[in-house]
Scaffold this motif. Structure first.
Motif, mmCIF file in Angstrom:
data_model
loop_
_atom_site.group_PDB
_atom_site.id
_atom_site.type_symbol
_atom_site.label_atom_id
_atom_site.label_comp_id
_atom_site.label_asym_id
_atom_site.label_seq_id
_atom_site.Cartn_x
_atom_site.Cartn_y
_atom_site.Cartn_z
ATOM 1 N N PRO A 22 21.541 23.245 -20.578
ATOM 2 C CA PRO A 22 21.111 22.429 -19.432
ATOM 3 C C PRO A 22 19.953 23.073 -18.654
ATOM 4 C CG PRO A 22 23.504 22.512 -19.512
ATOM 5 C CD PRO A 22 22.986 23.513 -20.524
ATOM 6 N N MET A 23 20.006 24.392 -18.485
ATOM 7 C CA MET A 23 18.898 25.080 -17.810
ATOM 8 C C MET A 23 17.609 24.886 -18.584
ATOM 9 S SD MET A 23 20.505 28.732 -16.533
ATOM 10 C CE MET A 23 18.971 29.320 -15.820
ATOM 11 N N SER A 24 17.705 24.980 -19.910
ATOM 12 C CA SER A 24 16.516 24.801 -20.746
ATOM 13 C C SER A 24 15.956 23.394 -20.580
ATOM 14 C CB SER A 24 16.856 25.065 -22.216
ATOM 15 O OG SER A 24 17.256 26.403 -22.400
ATOM 16 N N ASP A 25 16.826 22.396 -20.655
ATOM 17 C CA ASP A 25 16.358 21.019 -20.500
ATOM 18 C C ASP A 25 15.761 20.767 -19.114
ATOM 19 O OD1 ASP A 25 16.783 19.850 -23.036
ATOM 20 O OD2 ASP A 25 18.926 19.633 -22.622
ATOM 21 N N ASN A 26 16.302 21.435 -18.098
ATOM 22 C CA ASN A 26 15.804 21.243 -16.733
ATOM 23 C C ASN A 26 14.519 22.003 -16.435
ATOM 24 O OD1 ASN A 26 17.832 19.475 -15.914
ATOM 25 N ND2 ASN A 26 19.197 21.138 -15.343
ATOM 26 N N HIS A 27 14.309 23.137 -17.090
ATOM 27 C CA HIS A 27 13.192 24.006 -16.716
ATOM 28 C C HIS A 27 12.046 24.056 -17.716
ATOM 29 C CE1 HIS A 27 15.199 25.513 -13.140
ATOM 30 N NE2 HIS A 27 16.288 25.690 -13.859
ATOM 31 N N LEU A 28 12.288 23.703 -18.956
ATOM 32 C CA LEU A 28 11.199 23.751 -19.935
ATOM 33 C C LEU A 28 10.380 22.473 -19.851
ATOM 34 C CD1 LEU A 28 12.885 25.383 -23.067
ATOM 35 C CD2 LEU A 28 11.823 26.470 -21.083
#
Length: 146
Positions: free
Chosen positions: A124-130
């Motif tokens: 989820p962090m990846s989807d939100n920040h990348l």
């Protein structure tokens, strides 16, 4: 739009199914089939680690600046899983059912906890920040298994 969460979670499921299949063969003492199924699980899981370590983690670290956080923990857990896989090689060569079952149980627990952290935190962090999720997923889809 493909997401890192969806792509990688589906790959977790693929690896989990391979592990369960191998476990079933070990439980009934079918060493030859277990060895083949284990090999398929190991190759697919190592490919999963490679997708993360060669594509996802570097992209995440570059774009977020976080190198000591979740990706560091995931790499450490990958190393633990690889060590258990190496131990399994010896157990298979010796056809040591008790040792193999112990390794399998340890690996299953490690992987369940590891996958949960990735699916609830890192992906989820990846989807939100990348900013280039689709490109990252495309790179992972196109990386062939060694």
């Amino acid at each position: 739009m493909p997401t890192i969460q969806n792509f990688m979670t589906q790959h977790h499921k693929t690896c989990d199914e391979l592990l369960i299949k191998a476990e079933g063969k070990l439980a009934i003492g079918e060493w030859e089939q277990f060895s083949e199924d284990w090999n398929e699980f190991e190759l697919e899981t190592l490919h999963h680690f490679q997708l993360e370590e060669d594509i996802l983690f570097p992209e995440f670290e570059t774009q977020t600046g976080m190198t000591g956080g979740p990706t560091m923990v995931m790499r450490q857990e990958h190393a633990q899983a690889r060590a258990l896989m190496e131990q399994m090689t010896v157990a298979v060569a010796d056809k040591n059912t008790d040792k193999a079952m112990g390794i399998l149980e340890s690996l299953m627990i490690l992987i369940q906890q590891h996958n949960m952290k990735e699916e609830q935190i890192l992906y989820p962090m990846s989807d939100n920040h990348l900013q280039n999720n689709e490109e990252v997923v495309a790179k992972m889809e196109n990386m062939t298994r060694d």
